[in-house]
Design a protein around this motif. Structure first.
Motif, PDB file in Angstrom:
ATOM      1  N   GLY A 161     -32.206  35.134  27.740  1.00 31.07           N
ATOM      2  CA  GLY A 161     -32.259  36.467  27.158  1.00 31.07           C
ATOM      3  C   GLY A 161     -33.486  37.170  27.677  1.00 31.07           C
ATOM      4  N   PHE A 162     -33.341  38.425  28.049  1.00 29.70           N
ATOM      5  CA  PHE A 162     -34.469  39.180  28.588  1.00 29.70           C
ATOM      6  C   PHE A 162     -35.342  39.704  27.447  1.00 29.70           C
ATOM      7  CE2 PHE A 162     -31.306  40.580  32.057  1.00 29.70           C
ATOM      8  CZ  PHE A 162     -31.435  39.361  32.698  1.00 29.70           C
ATOM      9  N   PRO A 163     -36.655  39.758  27.648  1.00 28.19           N
ATOM     10  CA  PRO A 163     -37.506  40.435  26.664  1.00 28.19           C
ATOM     11  C   PRO A 163     -37.174  41.920  26.670  1.00 28.19           C
ATOM     12  CG  PRO A 163     -38.770  39.847  28.624  1.00 28.19           C
ATOM     13  CD  PRO A 163     -37.420  39.225  28.782  1.00 28.19           C
ATOM     14  N   PHE A 164     -37.117  42.531  25.495  1.00 27.13           N
ATOM     15  CA  PHE A 164     -36.700  43.932  25.440  1.00 27.13           C
ATOM     16  C   PHE A 164     -37.533  44.779  24.478  1.00 27.13           C
ATOM     17  CE2 PHE A 164     -34.338  41.601  22.251  1.00 27.13           C
ATOM     18  CZ  PHE A 164     -34.363  42.425  21.136  1.00 27.13           C
ATOM     19  N   ARG A 165     -38.396  44.151  23.690  1.00 27.65           N
ATOM     20  CA  ARG A 165     -39.193  44.917  22.733  1.00 27.65           C
ATOM     21  C   ARG A 165     -40.523  45.338  23.342  1.00 27.65           C
ATOM     22  NH1 ARG A 165     -36.994  40.671  19.719  1.00 27.65           N
ATOM     23  NH2 ARG A 165     -35.638  41.327  18.012  1.00 27.65           N
ATOM     24  N   LYS A 166     -41.027  46.452  22.883  1.00 26.57           N
ATOM     25  CA  LYS A 166     -42.340  46.903  23.308  1.00 26.57           C
ATOM     26  C   LYS A 166     -43.372  45.854  22.912  1.00 26.57           C
ATOM     27  CE  LYS A 166     -45.496  50.852  23.032  1.00 26.57           C
ATOM     28  NZ  LYS A 166     -45.724  52.199  22.432  1.00 26.57           N
ATOM     29  N   GLY A 167     -44.223  45.471  23.858  1.00 28.33           N
ATOM     30  CA  GLY A 167     -45.219  44.445  23.590  1.00 28.33           C
ATOM     31  C   GLY A 167     -44.823  43.067  24.068  1.00 28.33           C
ATOM     32  N   ASP A 168     -43.547  42.868  24.449  1.00 29.14           N
ATOM     33  CA  ASP A 168     -43.131  41.577  25.004  1.00 29.14           C
ATOM     34  C   ASP A 168     -43.828  41.338  26.340  1.00 29.14           C
ATOM     35  OD1 ASP A 168     -41.458  41.000  22.911  1.00 29.14           O
ATOM     36  OD2 ASP A 168     -39.622  41.622  23.914  1.00 29.14           O
ATOM     37  N   ASN A 169     -44.050  40.063  26.643  1.00 31.35           N
ATOM     38  CA  ASN A 169     -44.763  39.703  27.867  1.00 31.35           C
ATOM     39  C   ASN A 169     -43.767  39.602  29.022  1.00 31.35           C
ATOM     40  OD1 ASN A 169     -46.308  38.522  29.920  1.00 31.35           O
ATOM     41  ND2 ASN A 169     -47.572  37.406  28.437  1.00 31.35           N
ATOM     42  N   PHE A 170     -43.526  40.714  29.706  1.00 31.64           N
ATOM     43  CA  PHE A 170     -42.525  40.745  30.775  1.00 31.64           C
ATOM     44  C   PHE A 170     -42.973  39.928  31.984  1.00 31.64           C
ATOM     45  CE2 PHE A 170     -41.532  44.508  28.292  1.00 31.64           C
ATOM     46  CZ  PHE A 170     -40.161  44.468  28.223  1.00 31.64           C
ATOM     47  N   LYS A 171     -44.246  40.005  32.315  1.00 27.07           N
ATOM     48  CA  LYS A 171     -44.725  39.280  33.493  1.00 27.07           C
ATOM     49  C   LYS A 171     -44.566  37.774  33.301  1.00 27.07           C
ATOM     50  CE  LYS A 171     -48.000  42.795  35.076  1.00 27.07           C
ATOM     51  NZ  LYS A 171     -49.434  43.106  35.363  1.00 27.07           N
ATOM     52  N   ARG A 172     -44.860  37.303  32.113  1.00 29.10           N
ATOM     53  CA  ARG A 172     -44.696  35.875  31.819  1.00 29.10           C
ATOM     54  C   ARG A 172     -43.235  35.481  31.949  1.00 29.10           C
ATOM     55  NH1 ARG A 172     -44.041  34.169  26.284  1.00 29.10           N
ATOM     56  NH2 ARG A 172     -44.098  31.923  26.027  1.00 29.10           N
ATOM     57  N   TYR A 173     -42.344  36.313  31.420  1.00 31.17           N
ATOM     58  CA  TYR A 173     -40.931  35.997  31.492  1.00 31.17           C
ATOM     59  C   TYR A 173     -40.428  35.990  32.933  1.00 31.17           C
ATOM     60  CZ  TYR A 173     -35.951  35.978  31.146  1.00 31.17           C
ATOM     61  OH  TYR A 173     -34.638  35.625  31.329  1.00 31.17           O
ATOM     62  N   ALA A 185     -27.971  26.570  39.250  1.00 31.89           N
ATOM     63  CA  ALA A 185     -26.847  27.173  39.960  1.00 31.89           C
ATOM     64  C   ALA A 185     -26.669  28.643  39.611  1.00 31.89           C
ATOM     65  CB  ALA A 185     -25.561  26.414  39.625  1.00 31.89           C
ATOM     66  N   GLY A 186     -27.206  29.066  38.464  1.00 34.75           N
ATOM     67  CA  GLY A 186     -27.083  30.465  38.073  1.00 34.75           C
ATOM     68  C   GLY A 186     -27.630  30.707  36.693  1.00 34.75           C
ATOM     69  N   LEU A 187     -28.071  31.957  36.437  1.00 35.62           N
ATOM     70  CA  LEU A 187     -28.549  32.370  35.132  1.00 35.62           C
ATOM     71  C   LEU A 187     -27.640  33.464  34.592  1.00 35.62           C
ATOM     72  CD1 LEU A 187     -32.453  32.602  35.481  1.00 35.62           C
ATOM     73  CD2 LEU A 187     -31.181  31.137  33.931  1.00 35.62           C
ATOM     74  N   ARG A 188     -27.391  33.440  33.280  1.00 33.68           N
ATOM     75  CA  ARG A 188     -26.549  34.432  32.638  1.00 33.68           C
ATOM     76  C   ARG A 188     -27.260  35.004  31.415  1.00 33.68           C
ATOM     77  NH1 ARG A 188     -24.772  33.668  36.821  1.00 33.68           N
ATOM     78  NH2 ARG A 188     -22.653  33.061  37.453  1.00 33.68           N
ATOM     79  N   ARG A 189     -27.034  36.317  31.160  1.00 34.97           N
ATOM     80  CA  ARG A 189     -27.654  36.966  30.008  1.00 34.97           C
ATOM     81  C   ARG A 189     -26.651  37.911  29.345  1.00 34.97           C
ATOM     82  NH1 ARG A 189     -29.355  41.736  27.031  1.00 34.97           N
ATOM     83  NH2 ARG A 189     -31.383  41.283  26.126  1.00 34.97           N
ATOM     84  N   CYS A 198     -24.104  28.666  20.955  1.00 30.74           N
ATOM     85  CA  CYS A 198     -22.774  28.065  20.777  1.00 30.74           C
ATOM     86  C   CYS A 198     -22.159  27.696  22.117  1.00 30.74           C
ATOM     87  CB  CYS A 198     -21.857  29.026  20.024  1.00 30.74           C
ATOM     88  SG  CYS A 198     -22.299  29.252  18.292  1.00 30.74           S
ATOM     89  N   TYR A 199     -22.438  28.490  23.143  1.00 32.51           N
ATOM     90  CA  TYR A 199     -21.904  28.195  24.475  1.00 32.51           C
ATOM     91  C   TYR A 199     -22.532  26.919  25.044  1.00 32.51           C
ATOM     92  CZ  TYR A 199     -20.048  32.993  24.401  1.00 32.51           C
ATOM     93  OH  TYR A 199     -19.388  34.153  24.089  1.00 32.51           O
ATOM     94  N   VAL A 200     -23.780  26.654  24.690  1.00 28.31           N
ATOM     95  CA  VAL A 200     -24.392  25.374  25.070  1.00 28.31           C
ATOM     96  C   VAL A 200     -23.671  24.241  24.351  1.00 28.31           C
ATOM     97  CG1 VAL A 200     -26.486  23.970  24.989  1.00 28.31           C
ATOM     98  CG2 VAL A 200     -26.645  26.398  25.572  1.00 28.31           C
ATOM     99  N   ALA A 201     -23.434  24.416  23.053  1.00 31.58           N
ATOM    100  CA  ALA A 201     -22.743  23.385  22.273  1.00 31.58           C
ATOM    101  C   ALA A 201     -21.339  23.109  22.820  1.00 31.58           C
ATOM    102  CB  ALA A 201     -22.651  23.809  20.808  1.00 31.58           C
ATOM    103  N   ALA A 202     -20.692  24.167  23.324  1.00 28.46           N
ATOM    104  CA  ALA A 202     -19.326  24.020  23.852  1.00 28.46           C
ATOM    105  C   ALA A 202     -19.303  23.456  25.270  1.00 28.46           C
ATOM    106  CB  ALA A 202     -18.620  25.371  23.829  1.00 28.46           C
ATOM    107  N   GLY A 203     -20.473  23.351  25.909  1.00 30.04           N
ATOM    108  CA  GLY A 203     -20.538  22.851  27.277  1.00 30.04           C
ATOM    109  C   GLY A 203     -20.297  23.921  28.325  1.00 30.04           C
ATOM    110  N   ASP A 206     -25.059  24.766  30.471  1.00 29.89           N
ATOM    111  CA  ASP A 206     -25.709  23.459  30.458  1.00 29.89           C
ATOM    112  C   ASP A 206     -27.067  23.518  29.766  1.00 29.89           C
ATOM    113  OD1 ASP A 206     -23.696  22.031  32.209  1.00 29.89           O
ATOM    114  OD2 ASP A 206     -24.308  23.670  33.538  1.00 29.89           O
ATOM    115  N   GLY A 207     -27.631  24.720  29.691  1.00 23.00           N
ATOM    116  CA  GLY A 207     -28.918  24.895  29.038  1.00 23.00           C
ATOM    117  C   GLY A 207     -29.152  26.354  28.709  1.00 23.00           C
ATOM    118  N   PHE A 208     -30.221  26.617  27.956  1.00 21.17           N
ATOM    119  CA  PHE A 208     -30.551  27.971  27.525  1.00 21.17           C
ATOM    120  C   PHE A 208     -32.036  28.038  27.220  1.00 21.17           C
ATOM    121  CE2 PHE A 208     -31.315  30.956  24.007  1.00 21.17           C
ATOM    122  CZ  PHE A 208     -30.802  32.133  24.552  1.00 21.17           C
ATOM    123  N   PHE A 209     -32.656  29.197  27.492  1.00 17.50           N
ATOM    124  CA  PHE A 209     -34.043  29.423  27.070  1.00 17.50           C
ATOM    125  C   PHE A 209     -34.238  30.897  26.784  1.00 17.50           C
ATOM    126  CE2 PHE A 209     -34.238  30.439  31.533  1.00 17.50           C
ATOM    127  CZ  PHE A 209     -35.221  31.405  31.658  1.00 17.50           C
TER     128      PHE A 209
END
Length: 328
Positions: A161-173, A185-189, A198-203, A206-209
């Motif tokens: 998930g992309f940072p979207f609020r004012k004050g979020d650390n965009f450079k860190r992300y 292999a790919g990132l999705r948002r 839930c999509y992680v739980a369903a397989g 493969d991961g999420f952050f």
């Protein structure tokens, strides 16, 4: 549903479907929905508010002695001192909803003394119901969920998930995004964290952050993952994630590899380093839940809380995961 549900889970399902019906009706004429900006890029609609009211009415109608922590009304409703706390996001993915992009969900979780026991995530646009009870597995409709079996991050699809609020650390992300992107292999948002988990739980992932999430975004999805055989924690692989505003999840091997990448970016490490140099006698926050609830009630930023002992990942697991994936 063919199986018998826990009574409290059954009530949560009823509440989620009631809210979902409201959302579906409103989605037929999005242009008539009143939208208000809570802050930059953070919206609330009359649909969020109506759905939340319907959920709370259903839950407290069945369990009037329970507490409530909801996105729009905080701790206004319910018993303040109950061991039971319903954690509610009436419409996760509001920005998607107001643009007619059909990726949003109702998220309801029940915590007992800080531990998530029941969880429902309802996708009204697809009529998909994810649900879980602690110790009894996670399901999509009537199908048992299992996390994926991939062991190499290079072959994995990762949600974020992309940072979207004012004050979020965009450079860190962006640094995290770049590093993870080079090793998977790919990132999705898609834009609804409750569904992402839930999509992680369903397989399907493969991961999420993600960073910057609140308890109502992740409480229900976190139980789905653990009941489907996955792991979830903060960026250093610890179980203290619900109120820390950073989260990583996945099947056990991919989780370990993501932790090895994301650990240097943890907010908690920086908080601990700062507290180590704080003046003697400065108070630490003893309870993450109490600290977050206090911040909700005062509209102040949530206070940083001390880390708990690692429980989610062992060094041996991390070493094995590195052996499984050549870049590590």
């Amino acid at each position: 549903m063919s199986q018998a549900l826990h009574p409290m889970l059954n009530t949560a399902v009823k509440a989620a479907r009631t809210a979902g019906a409201l959302i579906n009706r409103a989605s037929l004429d999005i242009e008539r929905v009143t939208v208000t900006a809570k802050s930059h890029n953070d919206f609330v609609t009359e649909v969020d508010q109506a759905a939340e009211a319907a959920i709370i009415e259903t839950l407290l109608g069945a369990y009037p002695g329970h507490g409530i922590l909801a996105e729009e009304t905080g701790r206004t409703h319910g018993a303040k001192d109950s061991d039971y706390l319903w954690i509610i996001d009436p419409l996760d993915g509001t920005t998607n909803f107001i643009h007619g992009f059909p990726v949003y969900a109702v998220s309801i979780a029940l915590a007992f003394r800080g531990q998530i026991q029941q969880a429902v995530v309802y996708d009204p646009s697809r009529n998909d119901l994810f649900y879980a009870s602690k110790g009894r597995g996670a399901f999509l409709n009537d199908k048992r969920l299992r996390v994926s079996k991939r062991s190499r991050l290079l072959e994995s699809l990762i949600g974020t998930g992309f940072p979207f609020r004012k004050g979020d650390n965009f450079k860190r992300y962006l640094k995290m995004f770049e590093e993870v992107m080079q090793h998977c292999a790919g990132l999705r948002r898609p834009g609804a964290a409750a569904l992402d988990l839930c999509y992680v739980a369903a397989g399907w992932y493969d991961g999420f952050f993600e960073t910057g999430l609140n308890p109502w975004d992740i409480a229900a999805g976190s139980l789905m993952i653990t009941e489907a055989g996955g792991l979830i924690g903060n960026f250093t692989g610890e179980s203290d994630y619900l109120y820390q505003r950073e989260i990583v999840a996945g099947n056990p091997k991919i989780y370990a590899q993501l932790v090895s990448i994301l650990a240097p970016y943890t907010r908690i490490i920086k908080d601990d380093e700062a507290s180590a140099t704080a003046p003697a006698g400065s108070a630490a926050v003893p309870d993450a839940t109490a600290a977050f609830v206090a911040s909700v009630e005062s509209d102040a930023p949530a206070a940083a809380v001390p880390k708990k002992p690692p429980v989610r990942i062992r060094k041996a697991d991390l070493a094995k995961a590195k052996d499984d994936d050549a870049p590590f």
